[in-house]
Design a protein around this motif. Structure first.
Motif, PDB file in Angstrom:
ATOM      1  N   LEU A   1       1.375  -0.926  -0.127  1.00 14.14           N
ATOM      2  CA  LEU A   1       0.165  -0.205  -0.266  1.00 14.14           C
ATOM      3  C   LEU A   1       0.835   0.754  -0.440  1.00 14.14           C
ATOM      4  CD1 LEU A   1      -2.854   1.483   0.431  1.00 14.14           C
ATOM      5  CD2 LEU A   1      -2.462   0.996   2.982  1.00 14.14           C
ATOM      6  N   HIS A   2       0.883   2.009  -1.044  1.00 15.61           N
ATOM      7  CA  HIS A   2       1.587   3.051  -0.758  1.00 15.61           C
ATOM      8  C   HIS A   2       0.173   4.238  -0.430  1.00 15.61           C
ATOM      9  CE1 HIS A   2       3.101   6.580  -3.602  1.00 15.61           C
ATOM     10  NE2 HIS A   2       3.879   6.530  -1.896  1.00 15.61           N
ATOM     11  N   SER A   3       0.347   4.950   0.971  1.00 16.47           N
ATOM     12  CA  SER A   3      -0.214   6.140   2.322  1.00 16.47           C
ATOM     13  C   SER A   3      -0.799   7.393   1.237  1.00 16.47           C
ATOM     14  CB  SER A   3       0.714   5.311   3.397  1.00 16.47           C
ATOM     15  OG  SER A   3       1.941   6.472   2.956  1.00 16.47           O
ATOM     16  N   GLY A   4       0.475   7.431  -0.115  1.00 16.68           N
ATOM     17  CA  GLY A   4       0.449   8.982  -0.101  1.00 16.68           C
ATOM     18  C   GLY A   4       0.488   9.078  -1.719  1.00 16.68           C
ATOM     19  N   ILE A   5       1.064  10.500  -2.143  1.00 14.40           N
ATOM     20  CA  ILE A   5       1.241  10.045  -3.432  1.00 14.40           C
ATOM     21  C   ILE A   5       2.413  10.925  -3.536  1.00 14.40           C
ATOM     22  CG2 ILE A   5       1.023  12.445  -5.904  1.00 14.40           C
ATOM     23  CD1 ILE A   5      -2.259  12.320  -4.738  1.00 14.40           C
ATOM     24  N   ASP A   6       3.235  10.486  -4.932  1.00 14.92           N
ATOM     25  CA  ASP A   6       4.963  10.917  -5.299  1.00 14.92           C
ATOM     26  C   ASP A   6       4.297  12.200  -5.950  1.00 14.92           C
ATOM     27  OD1 ASP A   6       5.450   9.792  -3.322  1.00 14.92           O
ATOM     28  OD2 ASP A   6       6.070   7.795  -4.366  1.00 14.92           O
ATOM     29  N   PHE A   7       5.346  13.180  -6.211  1.00 15.36           N
ATOM     30  CA  PHE A   7       5.665  14.446  -7.018  1.00 15.36           C
ATOM     31  C   PHE A   7       6.801  14.457  -7.334  1.00 15.36           C
ATOM     32  CE2 PHE A   7       1.337  15.624  -4.900  1.00 15.36           C
ATOM     33  CZ  PHE A   7       0.536  15.370  -5.246  1.00 15.36           C
ATOM     34  N   ARG A   8       7.003  14.276  -8.410  1.00 17.67           N
ATOM     35  CA  ARG A   8       8.573  14.733  -8.957  1.00 17.67           C
ATOM     36  C   ARG A   8       8.963  16.110  -8.807  1.00 17.67           C
ATOM     37  NH1 ARG A   8      10.959  11.894 -12.891  1.00 17.67           N
ATOM     38  NH2 ARG A   8       8.543  10.122 -13.897  1.00 17.67           N
ATOM     39  N   PHE A   9      10.177  15.798  -8.033  1.00 15.11           N
ATOM     40  CA  PHE A   9      10.896  17.484  -7.202  1.00 15.11           C
ATOM     41  C   PHE A   9      12.172  18.023  -7.976  1.00 15.11           C
ATOM     42  CE2 PHE A   9       6.547  18.220  -5.130  1.00 15.11           C
ATOM     43  CZ  PHE A   9       7.030  20.019  -4.624  1.00 15.11           C
ATOM     44  N   SER A  10      13.204  18.709  -7.674  1.00 16.24           N
ATOM     45  CA  SER A  10      14.429  18.816  -8.355  1.00 16.24           C
ATOM     46  C   SER A  10      14.588  19.025  -6.923  1.00 16.24           C
ATOM     47  CB  SER A  10      13.984  20.285  -9.059  1.00 16.24           C
ATOM     48  OG  SER A  10      13.303  20.494 -10.617  1.00 16.24           O
ATOM     49  N   PRO A  11      15.814  18.643  -6.835  1.00 18.99           N
ATOM     50  CA  PRO A  11      16.799  18.423  -5.805  1.00 18.99           C
ATOM     51  C   PRO A  11      16.724  20.428  -4.794  1.00 18.99           C
ATOM     52  CG  PRO A  11      18.249  17.363  -7.024  1.00 18.99           C
ATOM     53  CD  PRO A  11      17.133  18.062  -8.277  1.00 18.99           C
ATOM     54  N   GLY A  12      16.923  20.293  -3.660  1.00 19.51           N
ATOM     55  CA  GLY A  12      16.963  21.669  -3.347  1.00 19.51           C
ATOM     56  C   GLY A  12      15.763  22.439  -3.311  1.00 19.51           C
ATOM     57  N   GLU A  13      14.349  21.657  -4.330  1.00 25.87           N
ATOM     58  CA  GLU A  13      13.027  22.922  -4.068  1.00 25.87           C
ATOM     59  C   GLU A  13      12.915  22.660  -2.819  1.00 25.87           C
ATOM     60  OE1 GLU A  13       9.867  23.091  -7.381  1.00 25.87           O
ATOM     61  OE2 GLU A  13      10.836  21.447  -7.180  1.00 25.87           O
ATOM     62  N   ARG A  14      12.172  24.386  -2.283  1.00 22.04           N
ATOM     63  CA  ARG A  14      11.377  23.937  -1.140  1.00 22.04           C
ATOM     64  C   ARG A  14       9.886  23.562  -1.298  1.00 22.04           C
ATOM     65  NH1 ARG A  14      12.350  30.836  -1.832  1.00 22.04           N
ATOM     66  NH2 ARG A  14      13.926  30.893  -1.019  1.00 22.04           N
ATOM     67  N   ILE A  15       9.648  23.184  -0.148  1.00 17.76           N
ATOM     68  CA  ILE A  15       8.267  22.444  -0.162  1.00 17.76           C
ATOM     69  C   ILE A  15       7.364  22.834   1.137  1.00 17.76           C
ATOM     70  CG2 ILE A  15       7.120  20.591   0.955  1.00 17.76           C
ATOM     71  CD1 ILE A  15      10.160  18.827  -0.189  1.00 17.76           C
ATOM     72  N   ARG A  16       5.960  23.533   0.754  1.00 19.73           N
ATOM     73  CA  ARG A  16       5.380  24.661   1.521  1.00 19.73           C
ATOM     74  C   ARG A  16       4.415  23.270   1.470  1.00 19.73           C
ATOM     75  NH1 ARG A  16       7.898  27.750  -2.609  1.00 19.73           N
ATOM     76  NH2 ARG A  16       8.443  29.885  -0.919  1.00 19.73           N
ATOM     77  N   PRO A  17       3.368  23.616   3.323  1.00 22.86           N
ATOM     78  CA  PRO A  17       2.538  22.832   4.104  1.00 22.86           C
ATOM     79  C   PRO A  17       1.350  23.664   3.083  1.00 22.86           C
ATOM     80  CG  PRO A  17       3.186  24.205   5.398  1.00 22.86           C
ATOM     81  CD  PRO A  17       3.960  24.778   4.427  1.00 22.86           C
ATOM     82  N   THR A  18       0.540  22.520   3.014  1.00 23.91           N
ATOM     83  CA  THR A  18      -1.143  22.721   1.975  1.00 23.91           C
ATOM     84  C   THR A  18      -2.077  23.665   3.285  1.00 23.91           C
ATOM     85  OG1 THR A  18      -1.468  20.812   2.886  1.00 23.91           O
ATOM     86  CG2 THR A  18      -0.499  20.389   0.664  1.00 23.91           C
ATOM     87  N   ALA A  19      -1.546  23.418   4.472  1.00 22.86           N
ATOM     88  CA  ALA A  19      -2.367  23.840   5.080  1.00 22.86           C
ATOM     89  C   ALA A  19      -2.516  25.074   6.449  1.00 22.86           C
ATOM     90  CB  ALA A  19      -3.968  23.297   5.240  1.00 22.86           C
ATOM     91  N   PRO A  20      -2.682  25.571   7.003  1.00 16.93           N
ATOM     92  CA  PRO A  20      -1.849  26.312   8.156  1.00 16.93           C
ATOM     93  C   PRO A  20      -2.171  25.223   8.905  1.00 16.93           C
ATOM     94  CG  PRO A  20      -3.713  27.150   7.408  1.00 16.93           C
ATOM     95  CD  PRO A  20      -3.480  26.956   6.912  1.00 16.93           C
ATOM     96  N   GLY A  21      -0.785  24.983  10.201  1.00 19.00           N
ATOM     97  CA  GLY A  21      -1.122  23.732  11.275  1.00 19.00           C
ATOM     98  C   GLY A  21       0.214  24.039  12.247  1.00 19.00           C
ATOM     99  N   LYS A  22       0.404  22.994  13.487  1.00 19.79           N
ATOM    100  CA  LYS A  22       1.237  22.748  14.053  1.00 19.79           C
ATOM    101  C   LYS A  22       2.185  21.529  13.459  1.00 19.79           C
ATOM    102  CE  LYS A  22       2.049  22.309  19.103  1.00 19.79           C
ATOM    103  NZ  LYS A  22       1.304  22.777  20.237  1.00 19.79           N
ATOM    104  N   VAL A  23       3.760  22.165  13.576  1.00 16.66           N
ATOM    105  CA  VAL A  23       4.356  20.962  13.498  1.00 16.66           C
ATOM    106  C   VAL A  23       4.342  20.009  15.026  1.00 16.66           C
ATOM    107  CG1 VAL A  23       6.713  20.456  12.884  1.00 16.66           C
ATOM    108  CG2 VAL A  23       5.841  22.109  11.908  1.00 16.66           C
TER     109      VAL A  23
END
Length: 439
Positions: free
Chosen positions: A330-352
């Motif tokens: 089971l793959h529990s998520g979705i994989d997106f192709r990214f470039s190395p070092g590319e910035r990642i942002r959350p999809t909604a506000p929240g607490k880490v």
């Protein structure tokens, strides 16, 4: 014979009349000429006429004097009656002017009441329209929503109209009253009949106030219709958001708020101060906007957005062949192709709630969004946040990499509800439907 006879008749001279005057021994005679007789006759005639006239004057003098005095008395009475009629006319005109002034003052008071009511609504509408704008029902600078939005509200026009009411109504009335010709307060002296004024101040005021009142009613009706349209649009938007939240079993915040409010309210019943329909429509709009803000705030706090817009999906959610073991997993998520070092942002506000190395996720960050929903971002080359941080949608939480169980640089995006992984596509599809309602 004939000639001799004619000679004796026509040829004889008329005898002269001689007047002899004797006085003692003196005897005087005077020949009376014809012209002297005529002169004496004329003198006697003139004297007789003068005597008769003098006698007639003496006889009729009292009657003439009485007639003259009566005529003067009649003239004086007529003049006094005319003065009295003119005074009565002036009094009527003065009374009419005072009445017109009172009418104008009463109408000005009523107009001021309407203007105060519109001014009071100005603040309420400002607040509600600002809230509607922040809720996505209207755009900045009075522009309507984008064509793709199902909400077509033109409430900013209401702001323009009600803003133009401040102080301009009374000035316009004063200008129009001053522009007309004044009423004729002095009637024509040639007649005592009442001559009504052609156009009084009261008549002009009636026409002007009627126009202003109709204009204010038009503005009020336009405001009312636009407020009703806003109420309908806000209700539709709230219903659409609630439908999505219900589908994901997210509790509707309005229900909880109402329950809490009902648990801590009370007091004696008092009749409302006013049953004005416009105020009721504003109250209805306020309630719908409150409801929309609550569900919209809940929707904006949930991960309904795409974490990698424009990126290729290298592996969807669900069962697949494990790249390392070669067997079904089971793959529990979705994989997106990214470039190395590319910035990642959350999809909604929240607490880490997790930040660092996490087994097969490699460097992973998990953000809690409330309502039992969290998102995970795995395989990052570097984590830029720590546990306890509060992040927003625009904050960078890490850089793309290929740590953990990964065959190449990509982002593993995972959505969990009540601890169970769910397909992020469901949330992203719901986000597309809510795109016109949430930021």
């Amino acid at each position: 014979m004939n000639s001799g006879h004619q000679h004796r008749v026509f040829g004889r001279r008329a005898q002269e009349h001689i007047l002899i005057l004797a006085s003692g021994d003196k005897v005087r005679h005077m020949t009376v000429r014809p012209w002297m007789a005529a002169l004496a006759f004329c003198f006697i005639g003139v004297f007789s006429i003068g005597y008769l006239l003098a006698t007639s004057y003496l006889v009729l003098r009292d009657d003439l004097i009485g007639a003259t005095m009566a005529r003067q008395a009649r003239m004086q009475h007529d003049y006094e009656d005319r003065i009295a009629a003119l005074r009565a006319q002036v009094d009527r005109i003065t009374s009419r002017q005072l009445l017109d002034q009172q009418v104008v003052e009463d109408k000005v008071d009523k107009l001021m009441e309407q203007q105060m009511a519109l001014t009071s609504r100005h603040g309420k509408l400002d607040n509600l329209l600002d809230r509607a704008e922040s809720s996505g029902l209207t755009e900045k600078d009075g522009a309507p929503p984008a064509p793709s939005s199902p909400v077509q509200s033109y409430a900013p026009d209401v702001k323009d109209k009600r803003a133009s009411l401040s102080g301009s109504g009374i000035e316009a009335i004063e200008k129009q009253l001053a522009s007309g010709a004044p009423a004729d307060a002095t009637p024509d002296n040639s007649t005592l009949a009442y001559v009504p004024a052609t156009d009084t101040v009261g008549d002009r005021a009636d026409r002007i106030f009627s126009k202003v009142t109709l204009s204010l009613k038009d503005v009020e009706q336009d405001q009312r219709s636009r407020v009703e349209q806003l109420t309908s649009d806000a209700g539709n938007a709230a219903n659409a958001i609630e439908t999505v939240l219900t589908r994901f079993k997210i509790p509707i915040p309005e229900t909880a708020a109402r329950k809490d409010d009902d648990d801590a309210v009370g007091g004696p019943y008092v009749e409302p101060e006013s049953n004005d329909g416009f105020n009721n429509s504003l109250a209805a709009l306020d309630g719908v906007l409150t409801r929309l803000e609550a569900v919209r705030s809940t929707a904006e706090s949930l991960p309904f957005r795409n974490p990698a817009i424009g990126k290729d999906v290298t592996s969807p959610f669900g069962n697949r062949r494990d790249p390392f073991l070669g067997r079904l997993a089971l793959h529990s998520g979705i994989d997106f192709r990214f470039s190395p070092g590319e910035r990642i942002r959350p999809t909604a506000p929240g607490k880490v709630i997790s930040a660092g190395w996490t087994g097969g996720y490699g460097n992973m960050v998990e953000v809690d969004h409330g309502n039992g929903i969290s998102t995970r971002y795995g395989h990052m080359s570097e984590v830029l946040v720590k546990v306890g941080d509060t992040v927003d949608r625009n904050d960078v939480i890490g850089l793309a990499g290929s740590t953990g169980r990964s065959t190449g640089t990509h982002l593993h995006y995972e959505v969990r509800q009540d601890g169970h992984a769910v397909d992020p596509v469901y949330f992203m599809n719901a986000g597309l439907k809510l795109a016109t309602y949430i930021k």
